[in-house]
Design a protein around this motif. Structure first.
Motif, mmCIF file in Angstrom:
data_model
loop_
_atom_site.group_PDB
_atom_site.id
_atom_site.type_symbol
_atom_site.label_atom_id
_atom_site.label_comp_id
_atom_site.label_asym_id
_atom_site.label_seq_id
_atom_site.Cartn_x
_atom_site.Cartn_y
_atom_site.Cartn_z
ATOM 1 N N HIS A 90 0.999 -1.012 -0.159
ATOM 2 C CA HIS A 90 0.104 0.076 0.163
ATOM 3 C C HIS A 90 0.760 1.304 -0.006
ATOM 4 C CE1 HIS A 90 -3.526 -2.545 1.206
ATOM 5 N NE2 HIS A 90 -2.748 -2.863 1.967
ATOM 6 N N VAL A 91 0.288 2.409 -0.623
ATOM 7 C CA VAL A 91 1.033 3.527 -0.605
ATOM 8 C C VAL A 91 0.054 4.462 0.051
ATOM 9 C CG1 VAL A 91 2.296 5.587 -1.867
ATOM 10 C CG2 VAL A 91 2.494 3.130 -2.858
ATOM 11 N N LEU A 92 0.314 5.131 0.998
ATOM 12 C CA LEU A 92 -0.769 5.932 1.980
ATOM 13 C C LEU A 92 0.058 7.383 1.408
ATOM 14 C CD1 LEU A 92 -1.213 4.168 5.102
ATOM 15 C CD2 LEU A 92 -2.521 4.021 3.049
ATOM 16 N N VAL A 93 -1.000 8.151 0.840
ATOM 17 C CA VAL A 93 -0.557 9.572 0.674
ATOM 18 C C VAL A 93 -1.361 10.678 1.566
ATOM 19 C CG1 VAL A 93 -0.448 11.555 -0.796
ATOM 20 C CG2 VAL A 93 0.167 9.172 -1.487
ATOM 21 N N PHE A 94 -0.883 11.452 2.378
ATOM 22 C CA PHE A 94 -1.392 12.564 3.240
ATOM 23 C C PHE A 94 -1.322 13.584 2.623
ATOM 24 C CE2 PHE A 94 -0.356 8.710 5.774
ATOM 25 C CZ PHE A 94 -1.281 8.417 6.500
ATOM 26 N N PRO A 95 -2.342 14.045 1.871
ATOM 27 C CA PRO A 95 -2.074 15.258 1.166
ATOM 28 C C PRO A 95 -1.966 16.523 2.088
ATOM 29 C CG PRO A 95 -4.240 14.189 0.420
ATOM 30 C CD PRO A 95 -3.644 13.410 1.698
ATOM 31 N N GLN A 96 -2.701 16.406 3.152
ATOM 32 C CA GLN A 96 -2.545 17.588 4.052
ATOM 33 C C GLN A 96 -1.095 18.211 4.501
ATOM 34 O OE1 GLN A 96 -5.350 15.885 4.031
ATOM 35 N NE2 GLN A 96 -7.126 17.506 4.089
ATOM 36 N N MET A 97 -0.149 16.917 4.465
ATOM 37 C CA MET A 97 1.140 17.110 4.808
ATOM 38 C C MET A 97 2.079 17.525 3.706
ATOM 39 S SD MET A 97 0.373 15.899 7.850
ATOM 40 C CE MET A 97 2.076 16.101 8.804
ATOM 41 N N CYS A 98 1.560 17.526 2.490
ATOM 42 C CA CYS A 98 2.378 17.784 1.581
ATOM 43 C C CYS A 98 2.622 19.176 1.271
ATOM 44 C CB CYS A 98 1.550 16.983 0.160
ATOM 45 S SG CYS A 98 2.656 17.380 -1.388
ATOM 46 N N HIS A 99 3.735 19.514 1.042
ATOM 47 C CA HIS A 99 4.234 20.643 0.637
ATOM 48 C C HIS A 99 4.477 21.132 -0.832
ATOM 49 C CE1 HIS A 99 5.749 22.514 4.770
ATOM 50 N NE2 HIS A 99 5.096 21.281 5.023
ATOM 51 N N GLY A 100 4.138 20.188 -1.602
ATOM 52 C CA GLY A 100 4.238 20.176 -3.118
ATOM 53 C C GLY A 100 5.477 20.247 -3.718
ATOM 54 N N CYS A 101 6.480 19.990 -2.817
ATOM 55 C CA CYS A 101 7.769 20.216 -3.455
ATOM 56 C C CYS A 101 8.217 19.040 -4.457
ATOM 57 C CB CYS A 101 9.053 19.883 -2.355
ATOM 58 S SG CYS A 101 9.290 18.020 -1.889
ATOM 59 N N GLY A 102 7.478 18.119 -4.929
ATOM 60 C CA GLY A 102 7.810 17.208 -6.041
ATOM 61 C C GLY A 102 8.958 16.339 -5.968
ATOM 62 N N ALA A 103 9.568 16.272 -4.803
ATOM 63 C CA ALA A 103 10.703 15.228 -4.659
ATOM 64 C C ALA A 103 10.120 13.904 -4.973
ATOM 65 C CB ALA A 103 11.190 15.453 -3.210
ATOM 66 N N CYS A 104 8.996 13.588 -4.562
ATOM 67 C CA CYS A 104 8.507 12.004 -4.732
ATOM 68 C C CYS A 104 8.270 11.925 -6.057
ATOM 69 C CB CYS A 104 7.357 11.836 -4.078
ATOM 70 S SG CYS A 104 5.901 13.063 -4.574
ATOM 71 N N SER A 105 7.666 12.518 -6.815
ATOM 72 C CA SER A 105 7.656 12.163 -8.419
ATOM 73 C C SER A 105 8.859 12.379 -9.156
ATOM 74 C CB SER A 105 6.407 13.045 -9.022
ATOM 75 O OG SER A 105 7.048 14.374 -9.515
ATOM 76 N N TYR A 106 9.603 13.378 -8.764
ATOM 77 C CA TYR A 106 11.128 13.510 -9.438
ATOM 78 C C TYR A 106 12.153 12.284 -8.965
ATOM 79 C CZ TYR A 106 15.478 15.778 -10.975
ATOM 80 O OH TYR A 106 16.465 16.103 -11.652
ATOM 81 N N LEU A 107 12.125 11.707 -7.998
ATOM 82 C CA LEU A 107 12.738 10.705 -7.572
ATOM 83 C C LEU A 107 12.204 9.295 -7.726
ATOM 84 C CD1 LEU A 107 14.339 12.547 -4.654
ATOM 85 C CD2 LEU A 107 15.596 11.733 -6.941
#
Lengths: 288, 123
Positions: A90-107
């Motif tokens: 499972h991948v759990l994403v907590f959008p409220q914590m996200c700063h929108g930096c994009g590191a996850c998608s980039y890496l």
């Protein structure tokens, strides 16, 4: 010229100062008020603007294509804000914590993360009796104020004297709001709490390289330590507003100070002149 | 079977830390042999998302249950996805808690027992 109104401690009178300054200047200047206290904007209560334009603000949050995900956990490891957890399959994403930096998608080694816009707030624009008015409103439950603040700041315009109301504290929203200002007014109260948080605010503003000056509100309560601190640090004490039942009474009814007590108008016009002198002196001696 | 208990100290005589995400340590203990390991919680001072990060760390320890004073919604979601039982409302000395657990005195929670950020105000 952009004048930010910040404080450190909450409830010291930022809104009182910001709205009084705007209303006092509007006859001689083109004035814009930017309410960047997006978690609780309240200049509108005093200025009563007519809102004519609303624009949503988005933050980019990750969406993981779990069909193709290998659950390697890279996204969770690189997220500096703990907004992603990878557990079993499972991948759990907590959008409220996200700063929108994009590191996850980039890496992401599998390139299965896309960033999708999530509405986190709105910027409202309008006019309040000759004052151009912009405020950011962060949606309740959302935590990321800076994207909303940046959107408010996009409406900055050199033709205007901009009064920018800042949230209390010294965290990211305050830094984002103050950044790019020509001057920062710090409103405080002469109490130990006021002084403690004022010192933090002064350090923040200095770090940003922005000149500042102090307004003491509710002067007469507490002690003289704020004034002593200003002298010691060489920070100009620009205005004292006394503890006054008349002022509190007007304010509690949403009546602007400079309308209920027009004698205050000159004090705020003088305040802006002093600020302008400090800014122009500094601009002519940029090494200081 | 291994369980993890949020702890204020590194031994079985320590008190339960009432916080989950921001507890000082976890005592990971085998309830059969009483062999245990004290795990430093590196997320105790996280800027945000302490519950999420701590839950993920504990999930990597292969425990069947987590016992703590409180557990917030984000941590609960991660732990339940990891099929780890959450037992909240636990207090006292670690070794007594293990004993109570062995005797079946606790019931697993089916939801978080506090709102987010609860542990930020506790020291």
């Amino acid at each position: 010229m952009i004048i930010s109104v910040a404080s450190g401690k909450g409830g010291t009178g930022k809104t009182l100062v910001a709205t009084s300054l705007a209303l006092s200047l509007k006859d001689g200047h083109k004035v814009m008020v930017q309410d960047c206290d997006v978690e609780e904007p309240n200049d509108h209560i005093i200025l009563k603007p007519v809102i004519t334009d609303r624009e949503p603000v988005f933050n980019l949050v990750p969406r993981v294509d779990e069909e193709k995900c290998t659950y390697c956990g890279t996204c969770a490891r690189v997220c500096a804000f703990n907004a992603i957890a990878v557990i079993n399959e499972h991948v759990l994403v907590f959008p409220q914590m996200c700063h929108g930096c994009g590191a996850c998608s980039y890496l992401c080694p599998e390139k299965v993360i896309t960033e999708i816009p999530k509405e986190i707030g709105v910027v409202e624009r309008g006019e309040a009796d000759g004052i151009s008015f912009v405020q950011g409103v962060l949606t309740i439950g959302e935590a990321m104020a800076p994207p909303v603040i940046r959107k408010v700041k996009e409406y900055s315009n050199n033709d205007y004297t901009i009064i920018r109301d800042v949230s209390p504290g010294t965290s990211c929203p305050v830094v984002e709001s103050i950044k790019g200002s020509d001057f920062c007014l710090l409103v405080t109260e002469p109490t130990p709490f006021g002084l403690n948080d004022l010192i933090l605010a002064v350090e923040t503003v200095k770090e940003l390289g922005i000149p500042c000056g102090i307004v003491i509100n509710r002067a007469g309560v507490g002690d003289s330590k704020v004034a002593d601190y200003c002298v010691k640090e060489g920070i100009p004490l620009l205005l004292n507003i006394p503890l006054s039942t008349d002022i509190a009474s007007l304010y509690s009814r949403g009546i602007p100070l400079v309308e209920g007590m027009p004698q205050w108008r000159d004090s705020f016009i003088k305040l802006e002149k002093q600020i302008k002198e400090i800014v122009s002196e500094r601009n002519s001696n940029p090494q200081r | 079977m291994k369980i993890a208990i949020s702890s204020a100290g590194k031994t079985l005589d320590a008190q339960v830390d009432p916080r989950f995400g921001r507890c000082a340590y976890f005592i990971v203990v085998d309830t059969e042999t009483m062999q245990f390991e004290a795990v430093d919680n590196a997320n105790a001072a996280a800027g945000g998302g302490a519950g999420i990060a701590t839950a993920q760390m504990i999930a990597g320890k292969g425990v069947e249950a987590v016992l703590s004073g409180n557990c917030g919604p984000n941590a609960y979601e991660v732990l339940s996805k990891a099929d780890i039982k959450v037992i909240s409302g636990v207090s006292g000395v670690i070794k007594d808690v293990v004993e109570n657990y062995r005797n079946g005195k606790y019931e697993a929670s089916n939801k978080p027992n506090v709102a987010g950020h609860f542990g930020q105000g506790l020291k």
